[in-house]
Design a protein around this motif. Structure first.
Motif, PDB file in Angstrom:
ATOM      1  N   ASN A 118       4.955  -1.626  -1.604  1.00 35.07           N
ATOM      2  CA  ASN A 118       3.906  -0.746  -0.918  1.00 35.07           C
ATOM      3  C   ASN A 118       2.723  -0.938  -1.428  1.00 35.07           C
ATOM      4  O   ASN A 118       1.689  -0.732  -0.546  1.00 35.07           O
ATOM      5  CB  ASN A 118       4.633   0.925  -0.884  1.00 35.07           C
ATOM      6  N   LEU A 119       2.333  -0.841  -2.810  1.00 33.22           N
ATOM      7  CA  LEU A 119       1.075  -1.122  -3.431  1.00 33.22           C
ATOM      8  C   LEU A 119       0.482  -2.314  -2.922  1.00 33.22           C
ATOM      9  O   LEU A 119      -1.016  -2.278  -2.334  1.00 33.22           O
ATOM     10  CB  LEU A 119       1.098  -0.668  -4.779  1.00 33.22           C
ATOM     11  N   ARG A 120       1.243  -3.283  -2.770  1.00 34.41           N
ATOM     12  CA  ARG A 120       0.855  -4.679  -2.377  1.00 34.41           C
ATOM     13  C   ARG A 120       0.270  -4.628  -0.919  1.00 34.41           C
ATOM     14  O   ARG A 120      -0.698  -5.027  -0.497  1.00 34.41           O
ATOM     15  CB  ARG A 120       1.900  -5.563  -2.658  1.00 34.41           C
ATOM     16  N   LYS A 121       1.343  -3.880   0.022  1.00 36.56           N
ATOM     17  CA  LYS A 121       0.732  -3.832   1.504  1.00 36.56           C
ATOM     18  C   LYS A 121      -0.504  -3.096   1.258  1.00 36.56           C
ATOM     19  O   LYS A 121      -1.425  -3.437   2.189  1.00 36.56           O
ATOM     20  CB  LYS A 121       1.981  -3.063   2.096  1.00 36.56           C
ATOM     21  N   GLU A 122      -0.713  -2.131   0.693  1.00 33.55           N
ATOM     22  CA  GLU A 122      -1.937  -1.143   0.733  1.00 33.55           C
ATOM     23  C   GLU A 122      -3.078  -2.162   0.396  1.00 33.55           C
ATOM     24  O   GLU A 122      -4.139  -1.961   0.963  1.00 33.55           O
ATOM     25  CB  GLU A 122      -1.836   0.121  -0.307  1.00 33.55           C
TER      26      GLU A 122
ATOM     27  N   ASN B 221      -6.242  -3.085   2.637  1.00 28.24           N
ATOM     28  CA  ASN B 221      -7.896  -2.500   2.261  1.00 28.24           C
ATOM     29  C   ASN B 221      -8.552  -3.884   2.465  1.00 28.24           C
ATOM     30  O   ASN B 221      -9.756  -3.611   2.639  1.00 28.24           O
ATOM     31  CB  ASN B 221      -7.939  -2.075   1.028  1.00 28.24           C
ATOM     32  N   ILE B 222      -8.023  -5.089   1.826  1.00 22.96           N
ATOM     33  CA  ILE B 222      -8.778  -6.149   1.838  1.00 22.96           C
ATOM     34  C   ILE B 222      -9.329  -6.602   3.301  1.00 22.96           C
ATOM     35  O   ILE B 222     -10.389  -7.016   3.675  1.00 22.96           O
ATOM     36  CB  ILE B 222      -8.122  -7.270   1.396  1.00 22.96           C
ATOM     37  N   GLN B 223      -8.358  -6.249   4.301  1.00 22.41           N
ATOM     38  CA  GLN B 223      -8.503  -6.963   5.733  1.00 22.41           C
ATOM     39  C   GLN B 223      -9.384  -5.960   6.611  1.00 22.41           C
ATOM     40  O   GLN B 223     -10.116  -6.387   7.424  1.00 22.41           O
ATOM     41  CB  GLN B 223      -6.859  -6.789   6.318  1.00 22.41           C
TER      42      GLN B 223
END
Ligand SMILES: [Zn+2]
Length: 117
Positions: free
Chosen positions: A106-110, A114-116
């Motif tokens: 989930n953290l990776r997804k977040e 945020n980068i996108q």
């Protein structure tokens, strides 16, 4: 903030959401933490305050596992003469691994979202 701290914050949030009383206390060196449950009264986790980083995270996730899985078991290390039930310990360990993996995902997804932005 490093990943260990982010995972730690998520675990604290989960304990809070589940209404689990959590405290960091002085415990003998050999004891990382324990879960203490009395039906309809107490759902509590104590963590050895000397723990840090991944060890603290895993211990907290492990105790969350006991709380999630073992409420009907009467499993209580404190009143059991300190004896551990190997099967339930293995279950709590597995729960901890799965929970931490899920949090990391989930953290990776977040981070990706945020980068996108
Ligand atoms: Zn345990």
């Amino acid at each position: 903030m490093n990943i260990e701290n982010l995972i730690y914050q998520e675990l604290l949030e989960i304990a809070n959401q589940r209404g689990i009383f959590l405290d960091f206390v002085d415990l003998p060196n050999k004891i990382d933490g324990f879960w203490f449950y009395i039906k309809n009264k107490t759902d509590a986790i104590a963590i050895n305050r000397v723990l840090a980083g991944n060890k603290r995270n895993f211990t907290l996730a492990h105790e969350l596992g006991h709380s999630a899985l073992h409420k009907n078991s009467n499993y209580n290390v404190l009143t059991n003469g300190g004896k551990l039930d190997e099967k339930m310990e293995a279950e709590a360990d597995e729960y901890a691994r799965i929970l931490i993996t899920k949090i990391k995902k989930n953290l990776r997804k977040e981070v990706t979202l945020n980068i996108q932005k």
